[in-house]
Design a protein around this motif. Structure first.
Motif: not given
Length: 660
Positions: A131-132, A134, A140, A142-143, A146-147
């Motif tokens: 899920t995280f 890139n 990533d 940043e991902i 955000n989650w």
């Protein structure tokens, strides 16, 4: 329905908090906060009453409530009608509390006995979550952030749950490995797999009992008042969006004659054609052998014959047509330059490369054939237009994002970019439009996800990617419709149908219970069904063995499960989706599983007795592992100090029930 609901909850709880930890990972991610990845202090920092103390650990009411509400949100995505009351009645409150106690007890037991859960172990477990990752397949940050923000769950909570899970696995997984059940039990269970049962299954359909039910207005109103949660329409959002695609940009990306001519001139070498040469080659380990070979080849005419004398076949030395780059790749730049400078029929070498000493003969030369501009016009135009479309799309996206950053509204940006605006009806987070006949376009599911991730108070539009480098959408939430129960007048027909179904279901259950009572009282099943007093579907004869079910994957319908569980001559009522099944067992034929020594015990050629015994051994072995793990968990609780506050537990449960 409650039985089905309990089953779903039980299967979820049986997965333990490993599933909960995985869900937390997917929702939140990980990091390296001040807690260092360990649970200490996390639970104690929560608010609410203390429900239980396990060593130095505390379980707070707020922690348990958060878990229950998180589970409720997950289940409401599948069934919006589920509420807190149903979770509590299904026992999820007590089950989750017990799971929390077990996890804290195992944590305390592991710490007391030197079992370590390190930061590195936690990090390794999480960085593998796709899920995280890139597009390059790397974690990533940043991902992850955000989650984390979207889920509303702290990084500390995630790391704490993972630490608990790692401790639990280190302690419990080894206990359940390589467990062997007693042979006497295996043989008995295998014989049970061969047991054959024969019976009748009759359905009492709800529809057959609905005739004559006419609920009054008072009954409809009372049912509506008791079941308001069932009719609650979840929050909906009206989306406004405008599509931007390659096709829209392509209209202004036609290649001109001037562009095609310029491209042809800039890539003259590409269209000038490529000379190829048919070559024969031998590579030898030293110069002396190469010179001897060249002498035998006699200027090249006897190249193949000389190769055969050197132990090579004609196929070994025949390269066929090669262009300069192809031959360079299998020799060296120096050798290739010499070969492609030689005349037809010439022999080149010996020349040295990293591979050895080359002797090469040029059999024939096919000169380069240039392609005129008219022959490649379409090819050049396609390349130019593809590049212009890609650049135009990227430029348009950048321009839209700049306009948004400047504070322009959704309508102003769409108008400036000449994009057509589409407005949806109010949509739920699942993309449904309750009460509206509407066919959702293909892009709506992606846009709904984006629309429900933004703050509805933030009027700034966003750019959503529908297909990378292909389609994008300018998106705005035009309006939010809060979750609400429609007035009874709007849904009276639906409520009335639900009342009728409820009363018909009660009648069906009562009739099924009467049929079961008669059969269990000695009335033959066929006669009891015939004298039901209501026209029912004809009973279906059923014959089944457990072994046959196992061969089909082990999935079994509720009536078949009852047929395997009820004694001979008895009956049982089983709820179904559209009525109630009455299952009567007519005959039970015992099985006898044997697998003599020397017989093949597994595989398609094994006898049914061997298959049943080996299947029983595997099933029982898998069942003993979890049982031993559960016993160990109970022992761990006894080894550490566990104190429950029953009064606080009751108060917290009541508060949940009063504030759904």
């Amino acid at each position: 329905m409650l039985k089905t609901f309990r089953s779903k909850l039980t299967s979820w709880l049986m997965l333990g908090f490993l599933a909960l930890a995985v869900v937390a990972i997917v929702i939140t991610g990980f990091g390296t906060d001040g807690m260092g990845g360990l649970p200490g202090g996390g639970a104690a920092a929560r608010g609410g009453e203390t429900l239980a103390e396990i060593g130095d650990e505390e379980i707070k009411s707020s922690e348990l409530e958060e878990l229950i509400r998180r589970r409720l949100r997950d289940m409401q995505r599948e069934n919006p009608e589920i509420g807190i009351a149903q979770l509590l009645s299904a026992g999820v409150y007590e089950s989750l509390l017990n799971q929390l106690v077990v996890r804290r007890a195992l944590w305390a037991f592991g710490n007391d006995n030197g079992v370590v859960v390190s930061d590195a172990m936690i990090d390794r477990m999480i960085v593998a979550v796709p899920t995280f990752h890139n597009l390059a397949g790397q974690f990533d940050n940043e991902i992850f952030r955000n989650w984390l923000q979207q889920a509303g769950i702290s990084e500390q909570q995630v790391r704490r749950e993972i630490a608990y899970d790692l401790m639990e696995r280190q302690l419990q997984v080894p206990i359940g490995l390589n467990v062997s059940p007693p042979e006497s039990v295996v043989n008995q269970y295998g014989s049970l797999m061969l047991e054959r049962r024969r019976g009748l299954v009759a359905e009492v359909p709800i529809s057959a009992l609905a005739e004559g039910i006419a609920p009054s207005d008072a009954q409809i109103s009372a049912f509506y008042a008791r079941n308001r949660a069932r009719y609650t329409v979840p929050e909906r959002r009206v989306l406004r969006y405008a599509l931007l695609s390659r096709e829209q940009v392509a209209a202004n990306a036609r290649a001109t004659d001037e562009e095609i001519a310029a491209y042809y001139r800039q890539n003259q070498a590409r269209y000038a054609g490529t000379e190829t040469r048919n070559l024969q080659q031998i590579v030898l380990p030293d110069e002396a052998q190469a010179r001897t070979f060249a002498s035998r080849a006699g200027g090249g005419a006897n190249f193949v014959q000389a190769a055969q004398q050197a132990g090579r076949s004609a196929a070994d030395v025949t390269l066929g047509a090669q262009n300069r780059q192809q031959f360079t790749d299998i020799s060296s730049q120096q050798v290739a330059n010499a070969v492609f400078s030689a005349a037809r029929g010439a022999m080149v070498g010996p020349m040295r490369s990293p591979l050895g000493w080359h002797v090469v003969r040029v059999e024939s030369i096919s000169p380069a054939v240039a392609r005129p501009i008219e022959a490649v016009r379409g090819e050049i135009a396609a390349e130019i237009e593809g590049r212009k479309v890609q650049e135009g799309l990227a430029t348009a996206i950048a321009r839209i994002e700049d306009r948004i950053a400047e504070g322009l509204s959704f309508e102003e940006v769409a108008r400036a970019e000449r994009l057509a605006i589409v407005e949806t009806p109010p949509l739920t987070a699942a993309g449904a439009a309750p009460g509206v006949q509407w066919q959702a376009p293909a892009e709506v599911p992606v846009l709904v996800r984006g629309a429900f991730q933004v703050d509805p108070e933030d009027t700034e539009p966003t750019v959503e990617t529908l297909a990378p480098n292909q389609r994008y959408a300018l998106l705005s939430v035009a309006r939010v419709v809060p979750a609400a129960v429609p007035p009874l007048a709007e849904i009276q027909g639906r409520v009335r149908a639900d009342v009728v179904r409820q009363q018909a279901t009660q009648r069906a259950r009562a009739l099924a219970d009467r049929l079961v009572a008669r059969i269990n009282g000695g009335v033959p099943a066929a006669r009891a069904f015939a004298e039901a007093g209501v026209r029912l579907p004809a009973p279906e004869p059923v014959a089944v063995r457990r072994l046959d079910i196992a061969r089909r994957g082990g999935q079994v319908a509720a009536p078949i499960a009852a047929l395997l569980a009820v004694p001979q001559g008895r009956a049982r009522a089983v709820p179904g989706p559209n009525g109630v099944y009455v299952v009567a067992v007519l005959e039970r034929i015992p099985g006898r599983a044997t697998c003599p020594a020397g017989q093949q015990a597994t595989g398609p050629q094994a006898s049914e007795g061997c298959q049943a015994i080996e299947g029983a051994r595997g099933d029982l072995g898998r069942g003993l592992g979890p049982e031993l793990s559960e016993q160990f968990a109970r022992a761990a609780q006894n080894a550490v100090e566990v104190r429950r506050d029953d009064a606080a537990i009751r108060r917290a449960r009541q508060q949940l029930q009063n504030n759904p």
